[in-house]
Design a protein around this motif. Structure first.
Motif, PDB file in Angstrom:
ATOM      1  N   GLY A   5       0.818  -1.451  -0.022  1.00 42.40           N
ATOM      2  CA  GLY A   5       0.077  -0.071   0.115  1.00 42.40           C
ATOM      3  C   GLY A   5       0.986   1.300   0.005  1.00 42.40           C
ATOM      4  O   GLY A   5       0.598   2.146  -0.791  1.00 42.40           O
ATOM      5  N   ILE A   6       2.009   1.216   0.825  1.00 39.92           N
ATOM      6  CA  ILE A   6       2.831   2.563   0.715  1.00 39.92           C
ATOM      7  C   ILE A   6       3.774   2.514  -0.642  1.00 39.92           C
ATOM      8  O   ILE A   6       3.649   3.570  -1.008  1.00 39.92           O
ATOM      9  CB  ILE A   6       4.024   2.363   2.040  1.00 39.92           C
ATOM     10  CG1 ILE A   6       3.165   2.445   3.309  1.00 39.92           C
ATOM     11  CG2 ILE A   6       5.076   3.105   1.845  1.00 39.92           C
ATOM     12  CD1 ILE A   6       3.936   1.869   4.374  1.00 39.92           C
ATOM     13  N   LEU A   7       4.028   1.411  -1.032  1.00 42.46           N
ATOM     14  CA  LEU A   7       4.600   1.413  -2.465  1.00 42.46           C
ATOM     15  C   LEU A   7       3.664   1.912  -3.490  1.00 42.46           C
ATOM     16  O   LEU A   7       4.139   3.034  -4.163  1.00 42.46           O
ATOM     17  CB  LEU A   7       5.372   0.307  -2.713  1.00 42.46           C
ATOM     18  CG  LEU A   7       6.561  -0.255  -2.102  1.00 42.46           C
ATOM     19  CD1 LEU A   7       6.892  -1.711  -2.326  1.00 42.46           C
ATOM     20  CD2 LEU A   7       7.724   0.672  -2.208  1.00 42.46           C
ATOM     21  N   THR A   8       2.475   1.423  -3.573  1.00 40.51           N
ATOM     22  CA  THR A   8       1.349   1.847  -4.552  1.00 40.51           C
ATOM     23  C   THR A   8       1.261   3.429  -4.064  1.00 40.51           C
ATOM     24  O   THR A   8       1.086   4.263  -5.331  1.00 40.51           O
ATOM     25  CB  THR A   8       0.162   1.300  -4.179  1.00 40.51           C
ATOM     26  OG1 THR A   8       0.609  -0.243  -4.315  1.00 40.51           O
ATOM     27  CG2 THR A   8      -0.820   1.640  -5.284  1.00 40.51           C
ATOM     28  N   ALA A   9       1.086   3.799  -3.138  1.00 39.68           N
ATOM     29  CA  ALA A   9       0.994   5.411  -2.900  1.00 39.68           C
ATOM     30  C   ALA A   9       1.973   6.307  -3.309  1.00 39.68           C
ATOM     31  O   ALA A   9       1.952   7.305  -3.879  1.00 39.68           O
ATOM     32  CB  ALA A   9       0.554   5.579  -1.333  1.00 39.68           C
ATOM     33  N   LEU A  10       3.192   5.755  -3.549  1.00 36.16           N
ATOM     34  CA  LEU A  10       4.341   6.292  -3.525  1.00 36.16           C
ATOM     35  C   LEU A  10       4.390   6.351  -5.315  1.00 36.16           C
ATOM     36  O   LEU A  10       4.627   7.794  -5.417  1.00 36.16           O
ATOM     37  CB  LEU A  10       5.712   5.661  -3.088  1.00 36.16           C
ATOM     38  CG  LEU A  10       6.053   6.133  -1.651  1.00 36.16           C
ATOM     39  CD1 LEU A  10       7.266   5.185  -1.267  1.00 36.16           C
ATOM     40  CD2 LEU A  10       6.228   7.519  -1.528  1.00 36.16           C
ATOM     41  N   VAL A  11       4.186   5.515  -6.034  1.00 33.27           N
ATOM     42  CA  VAL A  11       4.108   5.333  -7.356  1.00 33.27           C
ATOM     43  C   VAL A  11       2.950   6.188  -7.825  1.00 33.27           C
ATOM     44  O   VAL A  11       3.211   7.066  -8.706  1.00 33.27           O
ATOM     45  CB  VAL A  11       3.811   3.899  -7.773  1.00 33.27           C
ATOM     46  CG1 VAL A  11       3.814   3.811  -9.122  1.00 33.27           C
ATOM     47  CG2 VAL A  11       5.166   3.215  -7.464  1.00 33.27           C
ATOM     48  N   VAL A  12       1.982   6.210  -7.274  1.00 31.84           N
ATOM     49  CA  VAL A  12       0.599   6.947  -7.694  1.00 31.84           C
ATOM     50  C   VAL A  12       1.032   8.390  -7.476  1.00 31.84           C
ATOM     51  O   VAL A  12       0.916   9.415  -8.223  1.00 31.84           O
ATOM     52  CB  VAL A  12      -0.695   6.606  -6.955  1.00 31.84           C
ATOM     53  CG1 VAL A  12      -1.795   7.784  -7.100  1.00 31.84           C
ATOM     54  CG2 VAL A  12      -1.056   5.367  -7.526  1.00 31.84           C
ATOM     55  N   GLY A  13       1.765   8.851  -6.085  1.00 29.16           N
ATOM     56  CA  GLY A  13       2.094  10.207  -5.845  1.00 29.16           C
ATOM     57  C   GLY A  13       3.181  10.838  -7.008  1.00 29.16           C
ATOM     58  O   GLY A  13       3.004  11.941  -7.380  1.00 29.16           O
ATOM     59  N   LEU A  14       4.059   9.947  -7.541  1.00 26.90           N
ATOM     60  CA  LEU A  14       5.034  10.318  -8.355  1.00 26.90           C
ATOM     61  C   LEU A  14       4.281  10.750  -9.715  1.00 26.90           C
ATOM     62  O   LEU A  14       4.673  11.635 -10.597  1.00 26.90           O
ATOM     63  CB  LEU A  14       5.875   9.148  -8.694  1.00 26.90           C
ATOM     64  CG  LEU A  14       6.852   8.814  -7.544  1.00 26.90           C
ATOM     65  CD1 LEU A  14       8.045   7.893  -7.776  1.00 26.90           C
ATOM     66  CD2 LEU A  14       7.652   9.948  -7.081  1.00 26.90           C
ATOM     67  N   ILE A  15       3.336   9.841 -10.206  1.00 26.79           N
ATOM     68  CA  ILE A  15       2.502  10.130 -11.297  1.00 26.79           C
ATOM     69  C   ILE A  15       1.637  11.349 -11.298  1.00 26.79           C
ATOM     70  O   ILE A  15       1.720  12.336 -12.233  1.00 26.79           O
ATOM     71  CB  ILE A  15       1.590   8.816 -11.820  1.00 26.79           C
ATOM     72  CG1 ILE A  15       2.554   7.773 -11.965  1.00 26.79           C
ATOM     73  CG2 ILE A  15       0.490   9.180 -12.730  1.00 26.79           C
ATOM     74  CD1 ILE A  15       1.724   6.354 -12.091  1.00 26.79           C
TER      75      ILE A  15
END
Length: 92
Positions: A5-15
């Motif tokens: 969930g944290i990694l997904t949030a980071l990737v979505v945040g970068l996009i």
């Protein structure tokens, strides 16, 4: 929150940060890393706003939540770009 969930949030945040930078007209004089940090912050804040207003839990993809996040990222990029561009180096 799990690691995934944290990694997904980071990737979505970068996009989200990249999309926010694309939405703001003109050239932004801020580094890429700062744009990405703004995007992660906007993604988290946009999710909180969407939950607070009651439209984060929908069936399928949350377009309104994504739009909220991108708008917040664009506002963040525009604000930081204005302040970052005013920094100057004075040489005596």
């Amino acid at each position: 929150m799990t690691i995934v969930g944290i990694l997904t949030a980071l990737v979505v945040g970068l996009i989200i940060g990249a999309l926010g930078r694309l939405v703001v007209p003109g050239r932004q004089s801020i580094p890429l890393w700062l744009t990405l940090v703004i995007g992660v912050g906007a993604a988290l804040l946009g999710t909180a706003v969407a939950r607070g207003l009651g439209y984060a839990e929908t069936a399928g993809f949350d377009w309104r939540e994504l739009l909220t996040q991108v708008v917040l990222a664009a506002i963040g990029v525009a604000l930081v770009s204005g302040f970052w561009g005013r920094r100057s180096v004075s040489r005596y």
